[in-house]
Scaffold this motif. Structure first.
Motif, PDB file in Angstrom:
ATOM      1  N   LEU A  85       0.823  -1.206   0.000  1.00 37.37           N
ATOM      2  CA  LEU A  85       0.000   0.000   0.000  1.00 37.37           C
ATOM      3  C   LEU A  85       0.859   1.259   0.000  1.00 37.37           C
ATOM      4  O   LEU A  85       0.573   2.220  -0.724  1.00 37.37           O
ATOM      5  CB  LEU A  85      -0.918   0.002   1.228  1.00 37.37           C
ATOM      6  CG  LEU A  85      -2.072  -1.001   1.234  1.00 37.37           C
ATOM      7  CD1 LEU A  85      -2.732  -1.029   2.608  1.00 37.37           C
ATOM      8  CD2 LEU A  85      -3.099  -0.648   0.156  1.00 37.37           C
ATOM      9  N   GLU A  86       1.918   1.255   0.804  1.00 36.40           N
ATOM     10  CA  GLU A  86       2.800   2.421   0.869  1.00 36.40           C
ATOM     11  C   GLU A  86       3.537   2.632  -0.459  1.00 36.40           C
ATOM     12  O   GLU A  86       3.657   3.761  -0.951  1.00 36.40           O
ATOM     13  CB  GLU A  86       3.801   2.250   2.013  1.00 36.40           C
ATOM     14  CG  GLU A  86       4.866   3.339   2.106  1.00 36.40           C
ATOM     15  CD  GLU A  86       4.306   4.731   2.372  1.00 36.40           C
ATOM     16  OE1 GLU A  86       5.065   5.708   2.260  1.00 36.40           O
ATOM     17  OE2 GLU A  86       3.101   4.860   2.684  1.00 36.40           O
ATOM     18  N   LEU A  87       4.015   1.548  -1.062  1.00 35.65           N
ATOM     19  CA  LEU A  87       4.692   1.661  -2.351  1.00 35.65           C
ATOM     20  C   LEU A  87       3.730   2.180  -3.421  1.00 35.65           C
ATOM     21  O   LEU A  87       4.109   2.998  -4.269  1.00 35.65           O
ATOM     22  CB  LEU A  87       5.276   0.307  -2.764  1.00 35.65           C
ATOM     23  CG  LEU A  87       6.489  -0.178  -1.978  1.00 35.65           C
ATOM     24  CD1 LEU A  87       6.873  -1.592  -2.412  1.00 35.65           C
ATOM     25  CD2 LEU A  87       7.676   0.765  -2.160  1.00 35.65           C
ATOM     26  N   THR A  88       2.496   1.721  -3.366  1.00 34.34           N
ATOM     27  CA  THR A  88       1.498   2.192  -4.328  1.00 34.34           C
ATOM     28  C   THR A  88       1.234   3.677  -4.138  1.00 34.34           C
ATOM     29  O   THR A  88       1.141   4.443  -5.113  1.00 34.34           O
ATOM     30  CB  THR A  88       0.197   1.392  -4.169  1.00 34.34           C
ATOM     31  OG1 THR A  88       0.473  -0.004  -4.343  1.00 34.34           O
ATOM     32  CG2 THR A  88      -0.839   1.824  -5.200  1.00 34.34           C
ATOM     33  N   ARG A  89       1.109   4.101  -2.895  1.00 40.42           N
ATOM     34  CA  ARG A  89       0.896   5.522  -2.609  1.00 40.42           C
ATOM     35  C   ARG A  89       2.039   6.358  -3.175  1.00 40.42           C
ATOM     36  O   ARG A  89       1.817   7.402  -3.802  1.00 40.42           O
ATOM     37  CB  ARG A  89       0.791   5.737  -1.097  1.00 40.42           C
ATOM     38  CG  ARG A  89       0.462   7.173  -0.695  1.00 40.42           C
ATOM     39  CD  ARG A  89       0.562   7.371   0.789  1.00 40.42           C
ATOM     40  NE  ARG A  89       1.931   7.281   1.270  1.00 40.42           N
ATOM     41  CZ  ARG A  89       2.829   8.268   1.162  1.00 40.42           C
ATOM     42  NH1 ARG A  89       2.502   9.414   0.583  1.00 40.42           N
ATOM     43  NH2 ARG A  89       4.064   8.109   1.623  1.00 40.42           N
ATOM     44  N   LEU A  90       3.255   5.906  -2.985  1.00 38.36           N
ATOM     45  CA  LEU A  90       4.423   6.639  -3.482  1.00 38.36           C
ATOM     46  C   LEU A  90       4.483   6.629  -5.014  1.00 38.36           C
ATOM     47  O   LEU A  90       4.849   7.631  -5.634  1.00 38.36           O
ATOM     48  CB  LEU A  90       5.704   6.044  -2.897  1.00 38.36           C
ATOM     49  CG  LEU A  90       5.944   6.301  -1.413  1.00 38.36           C
ATOM     50  CD1 LEU A  90       7.118   5.462  -0.910  1.00 38.36           C
ATOM     51  CD2 LEU A  90       6.214   7.785  -1.157  1.00 38.36           C
ATOM     52  N   ALA A  91       4.137   5.491  -5.615  1.00 38.52           N
ATOM     53  CA  ALA A  91       4.143   5.403  -7.079  1.00 38.52           C
ATOM     54  C   ALA A  91       3.132   6.369  -7.673  1.00 38.52           C
ATOM     55  O   ALA A  91       3.392   7.031  -8.684  1.00 38.52           O
ATOM     56  CB  ALA A  91       3.845   3.970  -7.526  1.00 38.52           C
TER      57      ALA A  91
END
Length: 265
Positions: free
Chosen positions: A26-32
């Motif tokens: 979820l965090e990686l998706t938010r950053l992407a």
């Protein structure tokens, strides 16, 4: 989907960088999404459908640790689509195609599946744009796969519904091993949109690919490369680096536009 836009399509490949941790995914998706990438990509598989637990128990165990559940994948897909971006996945399991299909913007056939014709046949039947990666293939294998997809459905003869990526399947590769000239060869062979899937460290190869005419750029994505043991983090870009890449692409495109206007060519 894949066309001669003024700026290439940027695909942030989270892939397995979440290492099976949904909160991290979820965090990686938010950053992407924050990075300005046009598409966010994942890989859908199970350890048991990907690698035999008898033939290769260690690899089977590795991939099992990296699994996300169906509900977790669907939550990530909705997150991307709700942000107005493209959700993409390499689907390595035939049983997963039906439940993820409504969320897929376009399919990515990874290098390892370029000769997996049962999977390719099932994806072609879904009639969504296909991005074909070629990292483990010979030129003849790429030709046969492109021909197979094009002959299977006239949908893939329409402009923008099929594209080919140059890729070298090592982690990491040297700048020279990126073999960017292969994009020109693909364009000559197929008259399709071409792009580059990166496994180098840094963004230089991606920038040069744009200057050479790449219409699609795929790169691994992470929050940080520091303290990470999984190999894909090493060849990944961070949010800040993707923002910088986009700015460099704008400059490259502006320079190319000036070249076209030059009266002394």
């Amino acid at each position: 989907m894949f066309s001669n836009n003024s700026s290439p399509l940027l695909i942030a490949e989270i892939g397995g960088n979440h290492e099976g941790n949904f909160d991290y995914a979820l965090e990686l998706t938010r950053l992407a999404l924050k990075s300005g990438a046009d598409a966010v990509k994942f890989q859908i598989y199970t350890g048991d459908t990907l690698v035999s637990s008898v033939e290769s128990p260690d690899r089977n165990s590795h991939f099992k640790k990296f699994e996300l559940s169906r509900d977790q994948h669907l939550a990530l897909a909705k997150m991307v689509l709700d942000a107005g971006k493209f959700y993409v996945a390499s689907v390595w399991d035939l049983t997963s195609l039906d439940w993820i299909h409504p969320y897929i913007s376009f399919y990515k056939i990874g290098s390892g599946d370029l000769t997996a014709y049962p999977m390719i046949k099932a994806i072609v039947a879904k009639r969504k744009p296909i991005l074909l990666s070629t990292g483990l293939a010979t030129e003849d294998e790429v030709k046969k796969c492109v021909q197979y997809i094009s002959d299977s459905d006239t949908f893939y003869k329409l402009p923008g519904n099929l594209a080919v990526l140059q890729c070298t399947s090592m982690y990491p590769i040297t700048q020279g091993d990126a073999n960017l000239h292969v994009m020109s060869r693909f364009q000559t062979l197929f008259n399709l949109p071409v792009g580059y899937s990166d496994h180098t460290e840094g963004s230089l190869a991606l920038e040069v690919a744009v200057a050479m005419g790449a219409q699609i750029l795929e790169f691994h994505f992470t929050d940080s490369r520091e303290g990470k043991s999984f190999r894909d983090h090493r060849v990944s870009l961070t949010c800040e680096e993707v923002i910088e890449l986009r700015a460099k692409i704008d400059s490259i495109q502006a320079l190319k536009a000036l070249m076209k206007k030059c009266p002394y060519q």
